[in-house]
Design a protein around this motif. Structure first.
Motif, mmCIF file in Angstrom:
data_model
loop_
_atom_site.group_PDB
_atom_site.id
_atom_site.type_symbol
_atom_site.label_atom_id
_atom_site.label_comp_id
_atom_site.label_asym_id
_atom_site.label_seq_id
_atom_site.Cartn_x
_atom_site.Cartn_y
_atom_site.Cartn_z
ATOM 1 N N ASN A 157 0.845 -1.198 0.000
ATOM 2 C CA ASN A 157 0.000 0.000 0.000
ATOM 3 C C ASN A 157 0.875 1.240 0.000
ATOM 4 N N LEU A 158 0.282 2.361 -0.355
ATOM 5 C CA LEU A 158 1.050 3.601 -0.524
ATOM 6 C C LEU A 158 1.612 4.162 0.776
ATOM 7 N N HIS A 159 1.066 3.755 1.912
ATOM 8 C CA HIS A 159 1.534 4.303 3.179
ATOM 9 C C HIS A 159 2.663 3.491 3.807
ATOM 10 N N CYS A 160 2.932 2.312 3.301
ATOM 11 C CA CYS A 160 3.983 1.474 3.870
ATOM 12 C C CYS A 160 5.240 1.527 3.007
ATOM 13 N N PRO A 161 6.411 1.315 3.627
ATOM 14 C CA PRO A 161 7.641 1.207 2.830
ATOM 15 C C PRO A 161 7.503 0.094 1.785
ATOM 16 N N PRO A 162 8.148 0.240 0.643
ATOM 17 C CA PRO A 162 9.091 1.296 0.284
ATOM 18 C C PRO A 162 8.404 2.550 -0.259
ATOM 19 N N TYR A 163 7.073 2.563 -0.237
ATOM 20 C CA TYR A 163 6.331 3.754 -0.659
ATOM 21 C C TYR A 163 6.204 4.695 0.541
ATOM 22 N N GLY A 164 5.499 5.779 0.383
ATOM 23 C CA GLY A 164 5.328 6.709 1.486
ATOM 24 C C GLY A 164 6.564 7.560 1.708
ATOM 25 N N MET A 165 6.561 8.287 2.822
ATOM 26 C CA MET A 165 7.653 9.226 3.101
ATOM 27 C C MET A 165 8.912 8.506 3.568
ATOM 28 N N THR A 191 -8.518 -7.547 2.436
ATOM 29 C CA THR A 191 -8.744 -8.536 1.378
ATOM 30 C C THR A 191 -8.774 -7.907 -0.017
ATOM 31 N N LYS A 192 -8.433 -6.617 -0.085
ATOM 32 C CA LYS A 192 -8.490 -5.929 -1.372
ATOM 33 C C LYS A 192 -7.149 -5.288 -1.698
ATOM 34 N N GLU A 193 -6.868 -5.168 -2.987
ATOM 35 C CA GLU A 193 -5.641 -4.503 -3.414
ATOM 36 C C GLU A 193 -5.752 -3.005 -3.168
ATOM 37 N N CYS A 194 -4.660 -2.390 -2.751
ATOM 38 C CA CYS A 194 -4.637 -0.949 -2.532
ATOM 39 C C CYS A 194 -4.863 -0.226 -3.858
ATOM 40 N N GLN A 195 -5.958 0.545 -3.919
ATOM 41 C CA GLN A 195 -6.241 1.279 -5.150
ATOM 42 C C GLN A 195 -5.210 2.355 -5.435
ATOM 43 N N GLY A 196 -4.592 2.860 -4.378
ATOM 44 C CA GLY A 196 -3.583 3.896 -4.556
ATOM 45 C C GLY A 196 -2.423 3.416 -5.394
ATOM 46 N N LEU A 197 -2.069 2.138 -5.251
ATOM 47 C CA LEU A 197 -0.958 1.602 -6.032
ATOM 48 C C LEU A 197 -1.299 1.535 -7.518
ATOM 49 N N LYS A 198 -2.585 1.558 -7.824
ATOM 50 C CA LYS A 198 -3.028 1.526 -9.222
ATOM 51 C C LYS A 198 -3.361 2.918 -9.737
ATOM 52 N N GLY A 199 -3.128 3.935 -8.888
ATOM 53 C CA GLY A 199 -3.412 5.305 -9.292
ATOM 54 C C GLY A 199 -4.881 5.645 -9.332
ATOM 55 N N GLU A 200 -5.686 4.909 -8.580
ATOM 56 C CA GLU A 200 -7.141 5.119 -8.616
ATOM 57 C C GLU A 200 -7.666 5.868 -7.403
#
Length: 216
Positions: A65-73, A153-162
């Protein structure tokens, strides 16, 4: 949303700011936190070892997900962000130890009401600060990542740019950006215990969910 929205002023008098910080501290308690303290931003403890723990041992939510490493700040980004603020509201809520341990912890059937509650509290505090004229206030939860809490149980939409499904609820966690929550809790006077998969519920009196809202 409050009944009245205050006109924005980039230079609030110090006494107004202090009154607002105390208001947010009390609001955290009203929302169900067990304690909340106002801390200067230089009391936010940053440590690269916190981020290293995301990969040793590897967290199952790493890279999901966008909030966990290696993504995020990254740590230096967090450092610059924290230094741009003056104050924070550090929040604590006690939860039964069983919420944070057990062989089924990463199963979707394992309930996390305390974590959900902390996400709600910090989001409410951020919103209150926003409408009071602190539009850059930023919230961090302290429990499991948003993927674990909101979309197990769902894929992070943020990783798909949605865009995030829970954009007004999901915040970065303190540890996901390199904040040392254990040290901060101990220095705030809160008793905190390391809890892992092998911890028996009778070995510790409780677990802690924590959060932080940076203001001004």
């Amino acid at each position: 949303m409050p009944e009245e929205i205050r006109e924005y002023n980039p230079d609030f008098p110090e006494e107004v700011l202090k009154e607002d910080l105390e208001k947010y501290r009390k609001l955290a308690l009203e929302l169900g936190a067990d304690d909340a303290v106002v801390i200067p931003s230089d009391k936010v403890v940053l440590d690269e070892r916190v981020l290293a723990r995301c990969v040793s041992p590897m967290c199952p939510y790493f890279k999901t997900n966008l909030h966990c490493p290696p993504y995020g700040m990254k740590l230096e980004e967090t450092r610059r962000l924290v230094e741009a603020f003056k104050w924070g509201i550090f929040v604590m809520h006690k939860v039964p130890a069983g919420e944070q341990t057990g062989k089924d912890y990463y199963e979707t059937t394992h309930r996390l009401p305390g974590a959900v509650k902390m996400y709600r509290i910090v989001a409410k505090l951020q919103s209150a600060a926003f409408y009071d004229g602190y539009p850059l206030a930023m919230a961090f939860s302290g429990g499991p990542c948003c993927k674990r809490v909101f979309c197990p149980t769902k894929e992070c939409q943020g990783l798909k740019g949605e865009g995030c499904r829970f954009g007004h609820k999901a915040t970065p966690t303190m540890h996901s950006v390199g904040m040392d929550v254990f040290t901060m809790a101990a220095r705030a006077g809160w008793k905190i215990y390391p809890i892992g998969w092998e911890t028996a519920v009778d070995q510790v009196p409780y677990g802690l969910e924590m959060g932080l809202v940076l203001v001004n």
